[in-house]
Motif scaffolding. Structure first.
Motif, mmCIF file in Angstrom:
data_model
loop_
_atom_site.group_PDB
_atom_site.id
_atom_site.type_symbol
_atom_site.label_atom_id
_atom_site.label_comp_id
_atom_site.label_asym_id
_atom_site.label_seq_id
_atom_site.Cartn_x
_atom_site.Cartn_y
_atom_site.Cartn_z
ATOM 1 N N SER A 11 0.847 -1.188 0.000
ATOM 2 C CA SER A 11 0.000 0.000 0.000
ATOM 3 C C SER A 11 0.881 1.236 0.000
ATOM 4 N N ALA A 12 0.720 2.017 -1.049
ATOM 5 C CA ALA A 12 1.498 3.251 -1.144
ATOM 6 C C ALA A 12 0.776 4.206 -2.093
ATOM 7 N N PRO A 13 0.756 5.500 -1.765
ATOM 8 C CA PRO A 13 0.159 6.467 -2.683
ATOM 9 C C PRO A 13 1.198 6.925 -3.698
ATOM 10 N N ASP A 14 0.759 7.247 -4.946
ATOM 11 C CA ASP A 14 1.718 7.825 -5.900
ATOM 12 C C ASP A 14 1.737 9.340 -5.724
ATOM 13 N N ASP A 15 2.429 10.046 -6.630
ATOM 14 C CA ASP A 15 2.560 11.498 -6.401
ATOM 15 C C ASP A 15 1.239 12.245 -6.620
ATOM 16 N N LYS A 16 0.254 11.553 -7.190
ATOM 17 C CA LYS A 16 -1.069 12.198 -7.313
ATOM 18 C C LYS A 16 -2.008 11.754 -6.194
ATOM 19 N N GLY A 17 -1.454 10.993 -5.249
ATOM 20 C CA GLY A 17 -2.279 10.551 -4.118
ATOM 21 C C GLY A 17 -3.143 9.340 -4.431
ATOM 22 N N ILE A 18 -2.851 8.663 -5.566
ATOM 23 C CA ILE A 18 -3.604 7.444 -5.903
ATOM 24 C C ILE A 18 -2.910 6.248 -5.249
ATOM 25 N N TRP A 19 -3.689 5.485 -4.488
ATOM 26 C CA TRP A 19 -3.109 4.355 -3.756
ATOM 27 C C TRP A 19 -3.057 3.107 -4.628
ATOM 28 N N SER A 20 -2.031 2.292 -4.399
ATOM 29 C CA SER A 20 -2.017 0.988 -5.055
ATOM 30 C C SER A 20 -1.352 -0.023 -4.138
ATOM 31 N N GLY A 21 -1.574 -1.314 -4.437
ATOM 32 C CA GLY A 21 -0.944 -2.378 -3.671
ATOM 33 C C GLY A 21 -1.921 -3.491 -3.346
ATOM 34 N N PHE A 22 -1.357 -4.556 -2.842
ATOM 35 C CA PHE A 22 -2.119 -5.764 -2.518
ATOM 36 C C PHE A 22 -3.175 -5.475 -1.437
ATOM 37 N N ASP A 23 -2.766 -4.804 -0.354
ATOM 38 C CA ASP A 23 -3.718 -4.494 0.723
ATOM 39 C C ASP A 23 -4.762 -3.481 0.260
ATOM 40 N N VAL A 24 -4.333 -2.558 -0.591
ATOM 41 C CA VAL A 24 -5.231 -1.539 -1.138
ATOM 42 C C VAL A 24 -6.280 -2.208 -2.032
ATOM 43 N N ASP A 25 -5.814 -3.141 -2.870
ATOM 44 C CA ASP A 25 -6.750 -3.831 -3.768
ATOM 45 C C ASP A 25 -7.765 -4.644 -2.993
ATOM 46 N N PHE A 26 -7.342 -5.186 -1.853
ATOM 47 C CA PHE A 26 -8.319 -5.954 -1.089
ATOM 48 C C PHE A 26 -9.454 -5.036 -0.608
ATOM 49 N N CYS A 27 -9.113 -3.856 -0.143
ATOM 50 C CA CYS A 27 -10.156 -2.905 0.274
ATOM 51 C C CYS A 27 -11.024 -2.500 -0.905
ATOM 52 N N ARG A 28 -10.395 -2.330 -2.050
ATOM 53 C CA ARG A 28 -11.171 -1.984 -3.245
ATOM 54 C C ARG A 28 -12.142 -3.120 -3.596
ATOM 55 N N ALA A 29 -11.705 -4.347 -3.356
ATOM 56 C CA ALA A 29 -12.588 -5.488 -3.639
ATOM 57 C C ALA A 29 -13.815 -5.440 -2.727
ATOM 58 N N VAL A 30 -13.607 -5.097 -1.459
ATOM 59 C CA VAL A 30 -14.752 -4.989 -0.532
ATOM 60 C C VAL A 30 -15.680 -3.872 -1.016
ATOM 61 N N ALA A 31 -15.105 -2.749 -1.422
ATOM 62 C CA ALA A 31 -15.926 -1.629 -1.929
ATOM 63 C C ALA A 31 -16.666 -2.044 -3.196
ATOM 64 N N ALA A 32 -16.007 -2.812 -4.062
ATOM 65 C CA ALA A 32 -16.643 -3.262 -5.307
ATOM 66 C C ALA A 32 -17.820 -4.185 -4.984
ATOM 67 N N ALA A 33 -17.634 -5.094 -4.015
ATOM 68 C CA ALA A 33 -18.710 -6.023 -3.646
ATOM 69 C C ALA A 33 -19.934 -5.248 -3.160
ATOM 70 N N ILE A 34 -19.698 -4.189 -2.413
ATOM 71 C CA ILE A 34 -20.829 -3.453 -1.823
ATOM 72 C C ILE A 34 -21.416 -2.437 -2.804
ATOM 73 N N PHE A 35 -20.539 -1.661 -3.446
ATOM 74 C CA PHE A 35 -21.007 -0.496 -4.223
ATOM 75 C C PHE A 35 -20.893 -0.674 -5.745
ATOM 76 N N ASP A 36 -20.340 -1.793 -6.180
ATOM 77 C CA ASP A 36 -20.043 -1.986 -7.603
ATOM 78 C C ASP A 36 -19.092 -0.901 -8.099
ATOM 79 N N ASP A 37 -18.279 -0.405 -7.183
ATOM 80 C CA ASP A 37 -17.393 0.710 -7.522
ATOM 81 C C ASP A 37 -16.160 0.666 -6.607
ATOM 82 N N PRO A 38 -15.019 0.214 -7.171
ATOM 83 C CA PRO A 38 -13.830 0.070 -6.315
ATOM 84 C C PRO A 38 -13.292 1.402 -5.800
ATOM 85 N N SER A 39 -13.736 2.495 -6.415
ATOM 86 C CA SER A 39 -13.207 3.793 -5.955
ATOM 87 C C SER A 39 -13.910 4.257 -4.675
#
Ligand SMILES: N[C@@H](CCC(=O)N[C@@H](CS)C(=O)NCC(=O)O)C(=O)O
Length: 345
Positions: free
Chosen positions: A54-82
């Motif tokens: 988990s790390a943000p890039d210079d635009k503040g966009i996060w990426s990584g294995f732990d980040v993707d897992f949270c996005r997966a939970v958001a996708a399951a609930i909201f159909d929207d990983p953001s």
């Protein structure tokens, strides 16, 4: 008079019940799913900066294995990983912060241990990444085994299982060491970088990640010994079962999808599949999603937006990443590893 006294007793009983419920509510948060849906986003506690995890890039966009897992939970609930918001948490405060509801979920290279579940009323639903602790040191020291680390100064971060395993390892092997302990990761790295320590100990995945950030990554080696079990897992509060089930089955859906060969690229074909396991995964048979409090296509949303377990692994920490960590224990159970998800049925 009698009625008045009766009323008083009832009033008192109600007050006691309300107070007890308030205490129970304080101790156990049972409403994370409802609150998350109302808020419209999942609050994810993550590591402030660990490349690959988990790390943000210079635009503040996060990426990584732990980040993707949270996005997966958001996708399951909201159909929207953001719809996942990332909140960086320090190693030492992370469990208290989850307990006090600063975040809905911790997805931050946290080792599942008994004391952490007991002491903070937390629950680790399932292992996302099987890790273990290792040692990194300058190649120039010409040491090939951790058993030659007697009398070393060891850099380590406070508030971690790493610190405890370090003590066990040296004690078990009758070796001496000097603990160079710091509360913040930057301080540990700085101390190691400036030669204040002979070696740096952390989870092996983290050593891979941190080595990338060194001025000359090739000048540092990771010793072959893995001295502990570090089952890294997402964490939620106890007795919040609706939420725990979503977190647990999000991960298991990703692992099952990989086992069934369902990926973000072939998900539309998978929706037409007649294989019973795939039909249950994608919601064409059964009411698994509805029973979780979500929709029938909950797993399709995860796979479409984020990918299956293998895709997430390879993209962030495996062959397609800069880290190149071999799958090892994180390979599926039928491919030589121990990642094994109970079936969706
Ligand atoms: N898995 C271990 C270690 C996790 C951990 O926090 N490791 C440190 C050392 S690399 C870290 O990630 N620090 C980053 C930070 O605190 O920002 C645990 O759960 O205690």
């Amino acid at each position: 008079m009698r009625t008045f006294r009766g009323g008083l007793t009832i009033g008192l009983a109600v007050a006691v019940l309300v107070a007890a419920a308030a205490v129970a509510y304080e101790r156990y948060d049972t409403r994370t799913l409802k609150r998350t849906i109302r808020r419209g986003e999942v609050l994810c506690g993550v590591n402030a900066g660990l490349p690959g995890f988990s790390a943000p890039d210079d635009k503040g966009i996060w990426s990584g294995f732990d980040v993707d897992f949270c996005r997966a939970v958001a996708a399951a609930i909201f159909d929207d990983p953001s719809k996942a918001k990332f909140i960086p948490l320090d190693a030492s405060e992370r469990f208290k912060e989850l307990q006090s509801r600063k975040v809905d979920i911790l997805s931050r290279n946290s080792t599942w241990s008994m004391a952490r579940e007991e002491n903070y009323d937390l629950y680790f639903p399932a292992v996302a990444y099987y890790d273990g602790q290792g040692f990194m040191l300058p190649r120039s020291r010409n040491i090939e085994t951790a058993l030659d680390l007697n009398n070393s100064k060891v850099c380590v971060q406070d508030g971690t299982t790493t610190l405890l395993n370090l003590a066990d390892y040296f004690r078990t092997n009758n070796m001496k060491y000097e603990e160079m302990k710091f509360p913040k990761l930057e301080e540990v790295i700085k101390a190691y970088d400036s030669g204040k320590c002979d070696t740096f100990t952390a989870d092996v995945s983290q050593l891979y990640a941190l080595r990338l950030n060194m001025a000359k990554p090739n000048d540092h080696i990771i010793l072959p010994e893995v001295i502990s079990k570090e089952p890294l897992a997402p964490v939620v509060r106890q007795r919040d079962d609706d939420w725990m089930m979503i977190v647990k089955w999000t991960l298991y859906a990703m692992i099952n999808a990989e086992e069934l060969g369902v990926t973000s690229k072939n998900i539309d074909e998978a929706l037409k599949s007649k294989k019973p396991d795939v039909m249950r995964l994608v919601g064409n048979e059964g009411t698994y999603g509805e029973d979780l409090g979500l929709t029938k296509d909950w797993a399709v949303r995860i796979i479409r937006h984020v990918g299956n377990y293998g895709e997430v692994y390879e993209r962030n920490v495996g062959a397609e990443s800069k880290l190149h960590i071999p799958r090892g224990l994180n390979q599926l159970w039928n491919a030589g590893g121990i990642q094994y998800a109970p079936p969706i049925r």
